[in-house]
Enzyme design. Sequence first.
Site, PDB file in Angstrom:
ATOM      1  CB  CYS C 175      -0.846  69.903  56.189  1.00 34.28           C
ATOM      2  SG  CYS C 175      -0.479  68.811  54.817  1.00 34.28           S
ATOM      3  CG  HIS C 179       2.049  71.386  60.787  1.00 35.09           C
ATOM      4  ND1 HIS C 179       3.158  71.565  61.569  1.00 35.09           N
ATOM      5  CD2 HIS C 179       1.998  70.063  60.514  1.00 35.09           C
ATOM      6  CE1 HIS C 179       3.766  70.403  61.753  1.00 35.09           C
ATOM      7  NE2 HIS C 179       3.080  69.464  61.131  1.00 35.09           N
ATOM      8  NE  ARG C 223       7.388  64.986  59.236  1.00 35.42           N
ATOM      9  CZ  ARG C 223       7.279  64.334  60.398  1.00 35.42           C
ATOM     10  NH1 ARG C 223       8.185  64.493  61.332  1.00 35.42           N
ATOM     11  NH2 ARG C 223       6.293  63.516  60.622  1.00 35.42           N
ATOM     12  CB  CYS C 227       3.019  64.248  57.673  1.00 32.52           C
ATOM     13  SG  CYS C 227       3.889  65.378  58.771  1.00 32.52           S
TER      14      CYS C 227
END
Lengths: 193, 104, 266
Positions: C175, C179, C223, C227
């Site tokens: 992730c 991010h 979401r 992702c």
Amino acid sequence: MKARVFYSLAFIASAAFAQDVTKVLQRDFHARGQATMDRVVQDGVQRVCTESRDRPPAELAKSLEADQMKTIAYPSGSLMGDWKRGESIAQNGRGLQWTDKPGAAAGGSCYNCHQLSPQEASFGTLGPSLRQFGKLRGNGQEIQRYVYGKIYNAKAYNLCSQMPRLGLSGTLTEEQIKDLVALLLDPDSPVNR
Amino acid sequence: MAAGPMKMRATLNGGVTDVRVLMTHPMETGQRKDPDGKLVPLHFIQNVTVKLNGRTVVESQISQGISRNPVFTFRLKGGAKGDRIEVSWIDNHGETNQTETAVA
Amino acid sequence: MRKFLGFCAVVGGGFCAAVLAQDAKKEIQRYQQMIAEGSPVELFELQGEELWKKPQGPNKVSLEKCDLGLGAGVVKGAYARLPRYFKDADRVMDLETRLLHCMVTLQGRKREETAARVFGSADRPSEMESLSAYIAAQSRGMKMAPGLSHPKEKEAYAMGRALYFHRAGAWDFSCASCHGEEGKRIRMQDLPVLYKPEHARPVVSTWPAYRVSTSQIVTLQWRMNNCYQQMRMPEPDFGSDTTVALILFLTATGKDAPYRGPGTKR
């Protein structure tokens, strides 16, 4: 050997946890389309980068980068393809997802992270800007090999780079990588104008 | 979901009634292709009528260049608290829907 | 704008690209403001309420007896306290996982069938999307306070954190690959650094949300799923511990933000 001892001491706790995470992923995920379950199993690079939070011990990084360098298969002859095809490969963000058609040509997703041609204003900033890349560096044999190698396997140059190993992962073909080399290095490419 | 809900709010602000109405409608332009590559037929709201206490105050013709699930906002001169506002639409398939509310 | 573009065509160069990007960013902000004011999200809330009250499944009952954590049938404020540990299921659940649980246990529906189409489309929104919009809306103004005291909640939080930084898949992503650093974007999309509270707060206080570009409600389970798709990973099971752990980690990081969703996204 010294590096290895240091490594095992520093990361033994998080290593155990990474194994737990893999087990959880194996239990909670399922294969879909071309996204098969072997993908949740980490290779050495992914494991070391996870355990060190992308800051691997220098010695270990050097030796693993050397291993990664050996994976790069350079084609014979010129490494410069067609920058026009390179531009569309750079624009294309598809490939290897469970929603993508298996066997269909993938893209490099380059604009997701890099600035390249000036006419494309919608570019990401996760990676450095590549505007004028060839203009600043020329397009000799050495730089061609560097660009080809970096796209083929970015981890050979910076072990925990966030850039995918686009050749090694089977995302891009030899021809496609050559087209991207041209996009970056050809004096006629918009990247260098 | 052409027959999906509508939602309307009408508030009086200094002698002017602000009306905001949401409509559920696909608003197909006739140019969009479905995942199989077939054109999705034209399907859009053609007429919107607004009534204040039963009297027609707005009669509008709209086209397909408006987004799915559209929102319309407009201002009515006059109106008082408790006045009844009705909004209805009819699309090119002849489907209709309407809603009403009191000015608050 | 056209004049400016003409100027750029003549002068060219990095400066213009930077100014154009700035300009585009401002335009995007103005657009986001505009769509937030007349969001169709309310239409989905209405449909969600209808679905909550509609008898369904072999047992022909509605979901009105579903315990979302504050007692059977209590909807007000429930979303702000999720994810949390549920004793009856002996695991941590987020809203969607809990809704699926209630559809199976209360309404007597089959789990596979019910979970088969949780992510809808513009033409056919899913039950889960409308229900999420309705339930979440009943927590407006309340501070996000997910469960973090039960041992299983602590375990899920730790797992969520580990997952966030876990690199795997065909493209070696975690992730944090996207991010992980402030001020970065993919194309024109700004990327929140979701392990930082100041970045997580605006996210957890506006999801689920209506997405204008696809005309549908998007949920946190969606979401996570999307992702992982883009990370070139296999697909996570809907409502799996992995997805719940990530949602708990994210919500816990953004906790104390007053809920102001369901939001409206580009």
